[in-house]
Design a protein around this motif. Structure first.
Motif, short mmCIF file in Angstrom:
data_model
loop_
_atom_site.label_atom_id
_atom_site.label_comp_id
_atom_site.label_asym_id
_atom_site.label_seq_id
_atom_site.Cartn_x
_atom_site.Cartn_y
_atom_site.Cartn_z
N LEU A 1 18.40 -6.85 -22.82
CA LEU A 1 18.18 -6.50 -21.41
C LEU A 1 18.78 -5.15 -21.02
N GLY A 2 18.41 -4.11 -21.74
CA GLY A 2 18.79 -2.76 -21.35
C GLY A 2 20.13 -2.27 -21.84
N ARG A 3 20.89 -3.15 -22.49
CA ARG A 3 22.21 -2.73 -22.95
C ARG A 3 22.35 -2.95 -24.45
N ILE A 4 23.20 -2.14 -25.07
CA ILE A 4 23.51 -2.39 -26.47
C ILE A 4 24.68 -3.36 -26.51
N ILE A 5 24.52 -4.46 -27.22
CA ILE A 5 25.58 -5.46 -27.24
C ILE A 5 26.36 -5.45 -28.56
N GLU A 6 25.79 -4.81 -29.58
CA GLU A 6 26.54 -4.70 -30.84
C GLU A 6 25.95 -3.58 -31.69
N PRO B 1 24.05 -16.73 -19.34
CA PRO B 1 23.42 -18.04 -19.09
C PRO B 1 22.95 -18.75 -20.38
N ARG B 2 22.75 -17.99 -21.47
CA ARG B 2 22.25 -18.60 -22.70
C ARG B 2 23.34 -18.71 -23.76
N CYS B 3 24.55 -18.32 -23.40
CA CYS B 3 25.60 -18.18 -24.40
C CYS B 3 26.42 -19.46 -24.50
N ASN B 4 26.71 -19.90 -25.72
CA ASN B 4 27.49 -21.12 -25.87
C ASN B 4 28.99 -20.89 -25.75
N LEU B 5 29.38 -19.61 -25.68
CA LEU B 5 30.81 -19.31 -25.52
C LEU B 5 31.17 -18.95 -24.08
N ALA B 6 30.13 -18.85 -23.22
CA ALA B 6 30.36 -18.27 -21.89
C ALA B 6 31.28 -19.14 -21.04
N PRO C 1 13.83 -8.61 -16.70
CA PRO C 1 14.67 -7.41 -16.58
C PRO C 1 14.76 -6.92 -15.13
N ALA C 2 13.88 -7.41 -14.25
CA ALA C 2 13.95 -7.01 -12.85
C ALA C 2 15.11 -7.71 -12.14
N ALA C 3 15.51 -8.87 -12.68
CA ALA C 3 16.62 -9.60 -12.06
C ALA C 3 17.53 -10.15 -13.15
N PRO C 4 18.23 -9.27 -13.85
CA PRO C 4 19.10 -9.75 -14.93
C PRO C 4 20.28 -10.53 -14.37
N LEU D 1 0.82 -1.21 0.00
CA LEU D 1 0.00 0.00 0.00
C LEU D 1 0.85 1.26 0.00
N LEU D 2 1.98 1.19 0.70
CA LEU D 2 2.80 2.38 0.84
C LEU D 2 3.75 2.54 -0.35
N ARG D 3 3.57 1.64 -1.32
CA ARG D 3 4.41 1.68 -2.53
C ARG D 3 5.90 1.75 -2.14
N ARG D 4 6.26 0.85 -1.25
CA ARG D 4 7.63 0.77 -0.82
C ARG D 4 8.50 0.31 -2.00
N ARG D 5 9.63 0.96 -2.16
CA ARG D 5 10.50 0.63 -3.27
C ARG D 5 11.29 -0.62 -2.92
N VAL D 6 11.09 -1.69 -3.69
CA VAL D 6 11.77 -2.94 -3.35
C VAL D 6 12.84 -3.31 -4.38
N GLY D 7 12.95 -2.51 -5.41
CA GLY D 7 13.97 -2.81 -6.41
C GLY D 7 13.80 -1.89 -7.59
N GLU D 8 14.49 -2.17 -8.67
CA GLU D 8 14.31 -1.33 -9.85
C GLU D 8 14.53 -2.15 -11.12
N ILE D 9 13.83 -1.71 -12.16
CA ILE D 9 14.04 -2.32 -13.48
C ILE D 9 14.98 -1.41 -14.24
N LYS D 10 16.12 -1.96 -14.61
CA LYS D 10 17.06 -1.15 -15.37
C LYS D 10 16.70 -1.27 -16.85
N ALA D 11 15.66 -0.53 -17.25
CA ALA D 11 15.13 -0.66 -18.60
C ALA D 11 16.17 -0.24 -19.64
N VAL D 12 16.91 0.83 -19.32
CA VAL D 12 18.02 1.26 -20.17
C VAL D 12 19.21 1.44 -19.24
N ASP D 13 20.30 0.75 -19.55
CA ASP D 13 21.39 0.68 -18.59
C ASP D 13 22.73 0.96 -19.27
#
Ligand SMILES: Nc1ncnc2c1ncn2[C@@H]1O[C@H](COP(=O)(O)OP(=O)(O)OP(=O)(O)O)[C@@H](O)[C@H]1O
Ligand SMILES: Nc1ncnc2c1ncn2[C@@H]1O[C@H](COP(=O)(O)OP(=O)(O)OP(=O)(O)O)[C@@H](O)[C@H]1O
Ligand SMILES: [Mg+2]
Ligand SMILES: [Mg+2]
Lengths: 329, 330
Positions: free
Chosen positions: A235-240, A297-302, A286-289, A25-37
């Motif tokens: 996820l909010g970043r430019i990769i290429e 986690p999805r990369c075959n070179l990681a 995007p709330a927990a990248p 109810l108090l709209r307590r801030r519990v985290g953030e979405i880094k939409a553009v990072d």
């Protein structure tokens, strides 16, 4: 005025847009979405930069920051050299008339009760063109420019077809002779034959009026067709970022490779020769990248170090930039 | 071998207050065993109504199947009552369908496990225990991680891509002969689209099922379909092997479609898009001449004088409905 590169209409540096996640109810801030990072890029005059990526990666948010519909959390947005990122509404008005926007859903972005003339004329009034005759002439001119019949000026949006409504949206965006237009999925809702009409119109207008476009879409074939350069977001970043042709012929980031491979081309002979890399898993929330490189986690070179720190965009030559530890340059 | 499914001269009309909508107006097509068939055409051309008519899923009123035959395994399905026992036993079990938006086909208040076991218990008379085991196996096959643990989850707890996987598992659960996927990937992202289409392709090979992919995406049919039907305004205007349609298109509509889609790897400098002029017709009070005529850049006098031509065999399996000058090499 700090003019860094006079050829750039728009230049954004380390742009961040974080949205709070609130709870209770108090709209307590519990985290953030880094939409553009931490996004940086520049668009030269008369150039089209394409912005692609999957749903939720931050394309629209980037566009809305440039239009200053959002006040960014951090970073610079230079329009013709002037930083507008922290500017107040009053000073912004001057810059707003220099930017136009076209959205995906022409229907949703047009007031259903207004006539086409009012819709297209509204930005003129907002930006101080008060003379009725001048207004009417300009609206007529704009109708002609986008290929709409002047007799349609008295119609309301639902009396137009989808393609005609998008033309109406384009006319409205052009009303104040902007230098830059943010096109956010302008053809995604249209059938292919109408889509081609609108793409051609945007290309013609760009040549005729010297426009600069940020072209946002998830359809890579369309983006690659219309853009000089293409930026890929994840996820909010430019990769290429690379020249349109170069990105297709020589993609460097594993995500870009997978994205390209996922797009089928309308030619069975080419299709039979292509190798298909199917990505595992789904785009994380995007709330927990994932830490480090968001794609690891999805990369075959990681390798384990990809989860430790995040790679920065670096130039590999010819303005081809990539953010990946594993790419040799 | 006769086709698994043969549709002849299907006509499905809608009685609306604005007039009679001839949504499907004389459509014929075949689906062979273990074949992947694509049905393409722009919005409103009658793709979904054709497929729904096969399963008699047209709500009446306003809809009505006014003519045609739907021959499946030697019987005309149109002779059966839409709500009767025979049609219910065919729907889902023998011919399964996957829709664009999985939420409309999944029941939000039933667990995933329950929705999947139900079909098996009803159609295949399985006992609850073996149905559950089979469902876990199916979910694992379609790539749902921790399948056993997800049986008691509800649809809203799955992502869009996962729900579409569940739909695929459900569609395949009774070993159907034909799987019809109507725009199965329109609502998902491109990498998810690729995952789902690859999955469907693998599954139909494994289950020896025929697959019909209904889509407006020409790339998708070029990649997956062996044979293609192109629809315009309630009819099939061209059909053939994928190579016929893409390398030697003959109907001006097919040719037009291919010229207006951008192709990955080509920029505007290399190929300008050529839009098809005008708009698709609204299907009310259509003239008897070719519906593409007002938009056609090759129209001739005969096109205005004669009714819409029927499909004519050109070569092999390549058919086209157009008064063309005849094949280039007679
Ligand atoms: N006003 C807002 N408040 C809170 N979160 C937001 C807001 N706008 C966007 N987001 C979140 O920011 C992220 C990026 O959203 P954005 O709309 O920019 O993505 P997108 O790349 O345009 O996606 P799509 O292709 O679906 O349009 C998403 O996780 C979204 O939920
Ligand atoms: N219940 C209905 N009442 C009236 N007209 C209908 C009804 N359902 C469909 N139609 C009409 O039938 C025509 C064919 O519709 P259909 O849904 O088959 O198109 P489609 O090819 O599947 O298009 P899309 O690509 O948009 O899914 C359309 O013109 C549509 O307006
Ligand atoms: Mg968006
Ligand atoms: Mg449909």
């Amino acid at each position: 005025m700090n003019q860094e590169n006079p050829g750039n209409v728009i230049e954004i540096k380390n742009l961040r847009m974080y949205f709070p996640i609130t709870r209770g109810l108090l709209r307590r801030r519990v985290g953030e979405i880094k939409a553009v990072d931490d996004v940086s890029f520049a668009i030269k005059k008369n150039e089209t930069l394409g912005l692609v990526g999957e749903s939720g990666c931050g394309k629209t948010t980037t566009g809305r920051c440039i239009l200053r519909l959002y006040k960014p959390t951090a970073g610079e947005i230079r329009f013709n050299g002037t930083d507008i990122s922290g500017m107040n509404e009053n000073r912004l008005r001057l810059f707003r008339s220099n930017m136009g926007a076209i959205f995906q859903d022409p229907y949703g972005s047009l007031n259903p009760r207004q006539t086409a003339r009012t819709i297209v004329g509204m930005p003129l009034i907002v930006h101080g063109m008060n003379d009725k005759r001048q207004q009417n002439n300009r609206v007529e001119e704009l109708f002609k420019l986008v290929g709409l019949d002047a007799s349609m000026m008295t119609r309301v949006p639902h009396e137009f077809s989808g393609g005609q409504r998008q033309r109406l949206g384009i006319a409205r965006a052009l009303a104040c002779q902007p230098a830059l237009i943010i096109c956010d999925e302008p053809v995604s809702a249209l059938d292919v034959s109408i889509q081609a009409q609108i793409i051609n119109l945007l290309e013609e207008l760009q040549e005729k009026l010297g426009l600069t476009y940020l072209f946002i879409a998830h359809d890579l074939s369309v983006v690659q067709h219309i853009s000089n350069r293409v930026a890929v977001m994840y996820l909010g970043r430019i990769i290429e970022i690379a020249n349109s042709r170069e990105l297709y012929e020589n993609p460097l980031h594993p995500y870009t490779k997978a994205l390209l491979s996922a797009v089928p081309v309308p030619n069975p002979v080419i299709e039979r020769k292509r190798t298909r890399t199917v990505l595992k898993g789904e785009v994380p929330s995007p709330a927990a990248p994932p830490p480090g490189c968001h794609f690891n986690p999805r990369c075959n070179l990681a390798t384990p170090d990809c989860a430790e720190s995040s790679p920065e965009l670096r130039d590999t030559g010819n303005g081809h930039q990539v953010a990946c530890f594993k790419v040799q340059a | 071998m006769p086709p698994l499914l043969s549709v002849y001269n299907l006509k499905t009309y809608f009685h609306t207050y604005r007039g009679l909508v001839k949504a499907v107006d004389g459509v014929s097509f075949d689906i062979n065993e273990k074949e992947i068939v694509g049905v393409v055409g722009e919005s409103g051309c009658g793709k979904s109504v054709s497929m729904l008519s096969v399963l008699q899923l047209i709500s009446s009123p306003p809809g009505e199947i006014v003519d045609g035959k739907v021959i499946f395994e030697g019987q005309d399905l149109l002779q059966y009552q839409p709500k009767g026992e025979t049609m219910s036993s065919i729907r889902g079990a023998r011919i399964a369908m996957i829709f664009q938006e999985p939420m409309t086909s999944l029941n939000p208040v039933l667990t995933i496990g329950r929705q999947l076991t139900e079909g098996l218990e009803v159609h295949l008379s399985m006992n609850p225990q073996s149905a559950r085991e089979r469902v876990v196996e199916l979910l694992r096959l379609v790539g749902i991680p921790d399948a056993k643990g997800r049986l008691d989850a509800y649809p809203h707890q799955f992502s869009g891509g996962m729900r579409q996987r569940v739909m695929i598992a459900m569609a395949l659960s009774c070993n159907p002969r034909i799987l019809i996927a109507d725009e199965p990937t329109t609502a998902v992202d491109v990498t998810t689209q690729a995952q789902l289409l690859e999955l469907m392709q693998d599954m139909v090979v494994r289950f020896k099922t025929s697959l019909v992919i209904v889509t407006h995406n020409l790339g998708v049919v070029a990649r997956y379909a062996e044979r293609i039907y192109v629809m315009y305004s309630g009819r099939i205007v061209e059909s053939g092997l994928a190579d016929d349609i893409f390398l030697n298109p003959l109907h001006p509509y097919t040719i037009g479609l291919l010229k207006c889609v951008p192709q990955l790897g080509e920029t505007r400098k290399e190929r300008k898009l050529v839009p098809i002029q005008g708009l698709p017709p609204n299907l009310i009070n259509m003239p008897s001449s070719c519906a593409f005529l007002p938009r056609c850049d090759r129209a001739r006098d005969i096109c205005r004088q004669k009714p819409w031509p029927s499909l004519e065999l050109i070569e092999g399996q390549h058919y086209v409905a157009c008064f063309r000058d005849g094949p280039e090499t007679p």
